[in-house]
Design a protein around this motif. Structure first.
Motif, mmCIF file in Angstrom:
data_model
loop_
_atom_site.group_PDB
_atom_site.id
_atom_site.type_symbol
_atom_site.label_atom_id
_atom_site.label_comp_id
_atom_site.label_asym_id
_atom_site.label_seq_id
_atom_site.Cartn_x
_atom_site.Cartn_y
_atom_site.Cartn_z
ATOM 1 N N MET A 292 0.815 -1.209 0.000
ATOM 2 C CA MET A 292 0.000 0.000 0.000
ATOM 3 C C MET A 292 0.851 1.261 0.000
ATOM 4 O O MET A 292 0.424 2.302 -0.491
ATOM 5 C CB MET A 292 -0.930 0.000 1.218
ATOM 6 C CG MET A 292 -1.974 -1.098 1.217
ATOM 7 S SD MET A 292 -2.998 -1.117 -0.273
ATOM 8 C CE MET A 292 -3.805 0.472 -0.142
ATOM 9 N N GLY A 293 2.049 1.189 0.570
ATOM 10 C CA GLY A 293 2.899 2.377 0.626
ATOM 11 C C GLY A 293 3.313 2.738 2.021
ATOM 12 O O GLY A 293 3.595 3.899 2.316
ATOM 13 N N GLY A 294 3.361 1.745 2.924
ATOM 14 C CA GLY A 294 3.723 2.020 4.305
ATOM 15 C C GLY A 294 5.096 1.513 4.656
ATOM 16 O O GLY A 294 5.916 1.240 3.784
ATOM 17 N N GLY A 295 5.350 1.414 5.949
ATOM 18 C CA GLY A 295 6.628 0.917 6.423
ATOM 19 C C GLY A 295 7.758 1.895 6.285
ATOM 20 O O GLY A 295 8.921 1.515 6.219
ATOM 21 N N GLY A 296 7.444 3.194 6.215
ATOM 22 C CA GLY A 296 8.487 4.190 6.075
ATOM 23 C C GLY A 296 9.069 4.231 4.681
ATOM 24 O O GLY A 296 10.088 4.867 4.436
ATOM 25 N N ARG A 310 0.415 1.319 -4.090
ATOM 26 C CA ARG A 310 -0.961 1.582 -4.528
ATOM 27 C C ARG A 310 -1.405 3.003 -4.185
ATOM 28 O O ARG A 310 -2.119 3.643 -4.965
ATOM 29 C CB ARG A 310 -1.903 0.577 -3.882
ATOM 30 C CG ARG A 310 -1.795 -0.819 -4.462
ATOM 31 C CD ARG A 310 -2.935 -1.703 -3.979
ATOM 32 N NE ARG A 310 -2.868 -3.031 -4.563
ATOM 33 C CZ ARG A 310 -3.791 -3.957 -4.389
ATOM 34 N NH1 ARG A 310 -4.854 -3.700 -3.621
ATOM 35 N NH2 ARG A 310 -3.671 -5.152 -4.947
ATOM 36 N N LEU A 311 -0.992 3.484 -3.008
ATOM 37 C CA LEU A 311 -1.425 4.823 -2.620
ATOM 38 C C LEU A 311 -0.782 5.901 -3.481
ATOM 39 O O LEU A 311 -1.319 7.000 -3.596
ATOM 40 C CB LEU A 311 -1.112 5.078 -1.145
ATOM 41 C CG LEU A 311 -1.916 4.244 -0.152
ATOM 42 C CD1 LEU A 311 -1.524 4.569 1.276
ATOM 43 C CD2 LEU A 311 -3.417 4.442 -0.343
ATOM 44 N N TYR A 312 0.347 5.599 -4.089
ATOM 45 C CA TYR A 312 0.945 6.550 -5.034
ATOM 46 C C TYR A 312 0.286 6.422 -6.411
ATOM 47 O O TYR A 312 -0.138 7.412 -7.008
ATOM 48 C CB TYR A 312 2.452 6.321 -5.154
ATOM 49 C CG TYR A 312 3.140 7.414 -5.942
ATOM 50 C CD1 TYR A 312 3.605 8.560 -5.314
ATOM 51 C CD2 TYR A 312 3.308 7.307 -7.321
ATOM 52 C CE1 TYR A 312 4.222 9.572 -6.037
ATOM 53 C CE2 TYR A 312 3.916 8.312 -8.042
ATOM 54 C CZ TYR A 312 4.373 9.446 -7.404
ATOM 55 O OH TYR A 312 4.966 10.445 -8.123
ATOM 56 N N TYR A 328 -0.019 2.724 7.495
ATOM 57 C CA TYR A 328 0.713 2.371 8.714
ATOM 58 C C TYR A 328 0.201 1.032 9.237
ATOM 59 O O TYR A 328 -0.982 0.717 9.091
ATOM 60 C CB TYR A 328 0.498 3.419 9.819
ATOM 61 C CG TYR A 328 0.981 4.800 9.473
ATOM 62 C CD1 TYR A 328 2.301 5.176 9.706
ATOM 63 C CD2 TYR A 328 0.109 5.743 8.938
ATOM 64 C CE1 TYR A 328 2.741 6.450 9.393
ATOM 65 C CE2 TYR A 328 0.539 7.008 8.622
ATOM 66 C CZ TYR A 328 1.857 7.365 8.856
ATOM 67 O OH TYR A 328 2.296 8.628 8.551
ATOM 68 N N HIS A 329 1.111 0.283 9.859
ATOM 69 C CA HIS A 329 0.695 -0.968 10.506
ATOM 70 C C HIS A 329 1.229 -0.963 11.926
ATOM 71 O O HIS A 329 2.440 -0.991 12.149
ATOM 72 C CB HIS A 329 1.221 -2.186 9.752
ATOM 73 C CG HIS A 329 0.651 -3.475 10.262
ATOM 74 N ND1 HIS A 329 1.379 -4.639 10.332
ATOM 75 C CD2 HIS A 329 -0.578 -3.786 10.746
ATOM 76 C CE1 HIS A 329 0.623 -5.609 10.823
ATOM 77 N NE2 HIS A 329 -0.568 -5.110 11.085
#
Length: 473
Positions: A292-296, A310-312, A328-329
């Protein structure tokens, strides 16, 4: 006149025979390169002392070590650290407190003694407590004034997801409670939670037997400052996910501190319950978060930094009015949250929420094989790059041993990541979407859809909000 020398001077100042740069230099041995077999050469060793305290170590080349868990003053502690080239740190999160020192490994006994004193023998005099009260008051004021809303939204989304229990309780001290915290209250807390069976002494860059010996010397049988009374009020609650919404109306028009103004924005965060880090589905959720675009990893800095998330691709590339979108997770011992944080102009709050709900419902759809492999590779890359840092290794060792009494090595985690299949991602996403959402909203909320409409959108096939009709505009 002299004949020119038969060698060529290089910029480094050395002299070499005049040979083409494409040819090996004569007399220089053939280089031998290190091989990578994805195996960590030093296992994490764990020993449990008689009082229940666990000692965990990870050996690592180098003369410095990082160690965490009776000195007369703060100045003496700092002077002692200086002798060993050391630095100290203390961090708290929603579920752990960490004391850490990095210093020359020859000062291991001194460092462990320093940590034992800091953890078990804090003086907590009235002057220090009053200074800390002032610092906490300043932090609360700063939290409500800073342009970056992410820390405040993180508080709000936990409050919405776990209403009135466990990780849903405030991490930051409520302003009305600051004056109530005194030495007696702190000792009561320490008596209940700073017990050996809840502690791990972790070390990186140390010999395990030496660390165990230091732990037995300084931490086994040590009498804490709050006495030997048995803990009586330990909260053993299991997190209860409730879902819900927390809203905070605020004027965000003048939050800029620098010369370049930040546009007025409304921030929303939508979350669903995922799983704890002890469950097998933790790894698929981590891959989904990266996808999705997380994890820093989110950034517009170039390939491999989130530009294929995906978020980009689906959000920021298609909706120019969206200011930001990040995943974020948050995962704990008994629960977890997968969140999407988005921000936009207050006039487009409804559209922003619908974009987010659509992305959530798409998680349970088809997963492209190339997309999945890219996310897995990116997650493994971030994992390995983070573990290049000794303090990060130390934190990883401490957290894993505290939660599971053992540690999965990096190559084991990489194997688990590699084994994630498209159906695993689809399965965990579908399960997640069956739960109630948690919603946090900050700013001008005039256009925010009702919580029931957000829940209905996440339960639908396409993520669309229910249409609303008004007789008067």
């Amino acid at each position: 006149r002299f004949a020119p020398p038969a060698y060529r001077q290089f910029s480094s100042g050395g002299a070499c025979p005049s040979v083409p740069l494409s040819s090996p230099l004569p007399g220089v041995p053939k280089p031998v390169f290190a091989t990578v077999d994805r195996q960590e050469k030093f296992e994490t060793r764990v020993t449990t002392l008689d009082n229940g305290l666990r000692v965990a170590s990870q050996n690592k080349f180098g003369q410095f070590c990082t160690v965490g868990t009776r000195f007369d003053s703060r100045d003496e502690i700092l002077l002692t650290l200086e002798k060993h080239g050391g630095i100290c740190d203390c961090q708290t999160s929603r579920d752990t407190t960490m004391y850490a020192v990095s210093a020359d490994s020859r000062g291991l006994d001194t460092v462990v003694g320093l940590l034992a004193g800091g953890v078990l023998q804090p003086r907590l005099n009235n002057e220090e407590i009053e200074m800390t009260r002032m610092a906490v008051q300043f932090e609360l004021e700063d939290l409500n004034m800073r342009p970056d809303p992410e820390p405040l939204l993180t508080e709000m989304i936990h409050e919405a997801a776990y209403r009135g229990n466990t990780v849903g309780l405030r991490r930051f001290c409520p302003a009305e409670n600051i004056a109530r915290i005194d030495r007696e209250l702190l000792h009561s807390y320490l008596r209940n939670y700073y017990t050996p069976d809840r502690m791990v002494l972790a070390g990186v860059g140390v010999e395990h037997e030496l660390l165990v010996a230091c732990a037995e010397k300084h931490l086994l049988g040590a009498r804490p400052a709050w006495g030997d009374a048995v803990a009586v009020d330990v909260d053993q609650s299991v997190a209860q996910y409730t879902g819900g919404i927390v809203k905070l109306e605020r004027d965000m028009a003048n939050v800029s501190l620098g010369p370049t103004p930040i546009p007025e924005l409304t921030h929303i965060m939508v979350a669903l319950e995922s799983c704890s880090f002890l469950e097998g589905d933790f790894i698929p959720f981590a891959v989904l978060n990266t996808m999705m675009g997380g994890g820093g990893s989110f950034s517009a800095g170039g390939p491999g930094k989130g530009m294929f998330s995906r978020l980009y691709l689906h959000v920021l590339n298609r909706h120019h009015w969206m200011y930001s979108a990040t995943s974020y997770h948050h995962s704990y011992e008994d629960t977890g949250l997968l969140c999407i944080h988005a921000s936009a102009d207050p006039r487009q709050v409804r559209e922003m929420v619908e974009v987010v709900t659509k992305e959530f419902t798409l998680m349970a759809g088809a997963v492209d094989a190339v997309e999945l492999e890219r996310a897995k590779t990116q997650l493994m890359s971030m994992l390995m790059m983070n573990l290049e840092s000794r303090p990060v290794i130390f934190e990883d060792v401490g957290r894993q041993v505290l939660a599971t009494r053992s540690r999965k090595l990096p190559h084991e985690l990489c194997t688990l990541i590699s084994d994630v299949k498209p159906e695993d991602v689809k399965r965990v996403a579908s399960k997640m979407l069956r739960g109630k959402p948690a919603v946090a909203a900050l700013g001008d909320l005039a256009g925010l859809p009702a919580y029931e409409h957000i829940q209905a959108a996440l339960s639908s096939k396409d993520g669309r909000l229910p249409r609303t009709y008004r007789l008067f505009r």
